[in-house]
Design an enzyme around this catalytic site. Structure first.
Site, PDB file in Angstrom:
ATOM      1  N   ARG A 153       6.099  -2.752  12.448  1.00  0.00           N
ATOM      2  CA  ARG A 153       7.084  -1.901  12.995  1.00  0.00           C
ATOM      3  C   ARG A 153       7.440  -2.485  14.139  1.00  0.00           C
ATOM      4  O   ARG A 153       8.368  -2.197  14.720  1.00  0.00           O
ATOM      5  CB  ARG A 153       6.535  -0.581  12.973  1.00  0.00           C
ATOM      6  CG  ARG A 153       6.605   0.140  11.660  1.00  0.00           C
ATOM      7  CD  ARG A 153       5.747   1.435  11.579  1.00  0.00           C
ATOM      8  NE  ARG A 153       6.160   2.060  10.179  1.00  0.00           N
ATOM      9  CZ  ARG A 153       5.879   3.334  10.055  1.00  0.00           C
ATOM     10  NH1 ARG A 153       4.891   4.139  10.903  1.00  0.00           N
ATOM     11  NH2 ARG A 153       6.058   3.988   8.755  1.00  0.00           N
ATOM     12  N   LYS A 210       0.753  11.526  -6.951  1.00  0.00           N
ATOM     13  CA  LYS A 210       1.142  12.827  -7.439  1.00  0.00           C
ATOM     14  C   LYS A 210       2.544  12.846  -7.878  1.00  0.00           C
ATOM     15  O   LYS A 210       3.393  12.437  -6.901  1.00  0.00           O
ATOM     16  CB  LYS A 210       0.526  13.991  -6.720  1.00  0.00           C
ATOM     17  CG  LYS A 210      -0.891  13.978  -6.724  1.00  0.00           C
ATOM     18  CD  LYS A 210      -1.265  15.073  -5.849  1.00  0.00           C
ATOM     19  CE  LYS A 210      -2.909  15.314  -5.930  1.00  0.00           C
ATOM     20  NZ  LYS A 210      -3.482  16.296  -5.018  1.00  0.00           N
ATOM     21  N   GLY A 232       4.683   2.918   3.558  1.00  0.00           N
ATOM     22  CA  GLY A 232       3.571   2.206   3.756  1.00  0.00           C
ATOM     23  C   GLY A 232       2.834   1.233   2.719  1.00  0.00           C
ATOM     24  O   GLY A 232       2.472   0.087   3.068  1.00  0.00           O
ATOM     25  N   GLY A 264       7.912   8.944   5.439  1.00  0.00           N
ATOM     26  CA  GLY A 264       8.405  10.164   5.131  1.00  0.00           C
ATOM     27  C   GLY A 264       9.976  10.288   5.288  1.00  0.00           C
ATOM     28  O   GLY A 264      10.694  11.081   4.341  1.00  0.00           O
TER      29      GLY A 264
END
Length: 381
Positions: free
Chosen positions: A35, A192, A340, A363
């Site tokens: 980053r 999930k 990530g 996100g």
């Protein structure tokens, strides 16, 4: 229409740039500087324009209002100094006054040390804005958060604009989501279904092939009547899995790699999906499934990837993720990877430079795919 940094004269201007330097730290060492490297062109452009460059970022989740050494940006400042080949002072008490010459660069201490950052406090946003003539929002990975350093400051800065890295991220996502070349595939891994439900539902309407991996795939296997032993899956989302399979082609594993325990030393065993035992844990896809996925990806014109297919951190359960990573890297398609774990996998297999576009967002990447408006982008006009 928002303004873009490249269209703004930065000469003799104090330029406050919000970057995302939320990178893994081990003591005083930056473990992955991906980053930081992504932000370098923006920083160099501003410096070469003759600006006084003030950088800010968050790191981790410290308690607001307190200085916690383990969340200090000191390692970031040191790494930036090495990359830029110039001093990068770390400034803690910037509210007491900030002196910086044109052509120089400083880094403000972790914005999450400041009380009111997360709540998008107006007073803090005004304090940030008072530092600059131009505010540049360049942190795509934080663009889904309406916080003082990403959103509030835009309201009070004399001029607010979109940075080059943020602009490139949005352009790549638009290419993949709004006008993709066909056929199009999306790879969504993770533990999930619930954490990526909106992403899966959005992609099911837009892609030709939806590949699921990790614990997410287990829920789909159970919904198809297959045994998964002690593997993680979500009983309450079996109906959702069935519904998604009725809307888009979701190729499920025909064989899997299982183990009796979740550990780096676990013994891996390949089994057909019908042969998974009650005490087995599915930790990767098997060789036949890998070959099937590679064949599918070889025929795609656009590929979006977020999330590994197995526990790639353990080599014996990394072949599925490795095979998919290499298929994506070797594809002539427009390829977009984000998140990530995905970036960590590409880094592990040394394939990062063979992807069309690497998104620095996690996100924010997912929320944009879901079709949500990113508050920090909206604030820029």
């Amino acid at each position: 229409m928002p303004k873009f940094m490249e269209d703004v004269n930065l000469s003799k201007k104090r330029v406050l740039i919000r970057e995302d330097f939320n990178v893994p730290i081990d003591g005083d060492r930056v473990v992955s500087d991906a980053r930081i490297l992504a932000a370098l062109p923006t920083i160099k452009n501003a410096l070469e324009s003759g600006a006084a460059v003030i950088l800010m970022s968050h790191l981790g989740r410290p308690k607001e209002g307190s200085l916690q050494s383990e969340f200090s940006l000191r390692p970031i400042a040191d790494r930036l100094a090495a990359l830029l080949k110039r001093p990068v002072p770390l400034v803690r008490q910037w509210r007491l006054g900030l002196e910086i010459d044109f052509g120089d660069v400083v880094l403000l201490e972790n914005v999450r040390f400041n009380r009111g950052e997360k709540s998008n406090d107006d007073q803090l946003a005004r304090a940030y804005a008072s530092l600059c003539d131009v505010y540049v929002m360049d942190a795509f990975a934080a663009a889904h958060r309406a916080q003082a350093s990403t959103h509030g400051v835009s309201k009070y800065a004399p001029l607010a604009c979109v940075g080059p890295l943020l602009a490139a991220e949005l352009a790549a996502l638009d290419q993949a989501m709004r006008s993709p070349s066909r056929p199009m595939a999306a790879i969504v891994g993770g533990s999930k279904v619930s954490t990526k439900l909106l992403v899966l539902e959005t992609l099911a309407k837009r892609v030709d092939q939806l590949i699921v991996g990790g614990g997410i795939a287990n829920t789909f296997l159970v919904a198809s009547g297959k045994p998964v032993g002690r593997s993680i899956f979500e009983t309450d989302l079996l109906g959702v899995a069935k519904s998604l399979m009725s809307k888009v082609n979701i190729p499920l594993p025909v064989d899997v790699v299982v183990a009796k325990e979740f550990s780096r030393h676990a013994v891996a065993e390949v089994k057909g999906v019908d042969d998974v035992g009650f005490d087995d844990m599915i930790l990767d896809v098997g060789p036949s499934s890998r070959a099937k996925l590679v064949e599918i990806l070889d025929s795609m014109a656009t590929i979006i990837w977020n999330g590994p297919l197995g526990v790639f951190e353990f080599d014996q359960f990394g072949e599925g993720t490795s095979a998919v990573a290499r298929a994506v890297a070797n594809s002539p398609a427009f390829t977009l990877a984000g998140g990530g774990d995905t970036l960590a996998a590409l880094d592990k297999y040394q394939l990062t430079d063979r992807i069309s576009y690497i998104s620095t967002g996690g996100g924010a990447f997912l929320e944009y795919i879901e079709g949500k408006t990113l508050p920090a982008v909206q604030a820029l006009g």
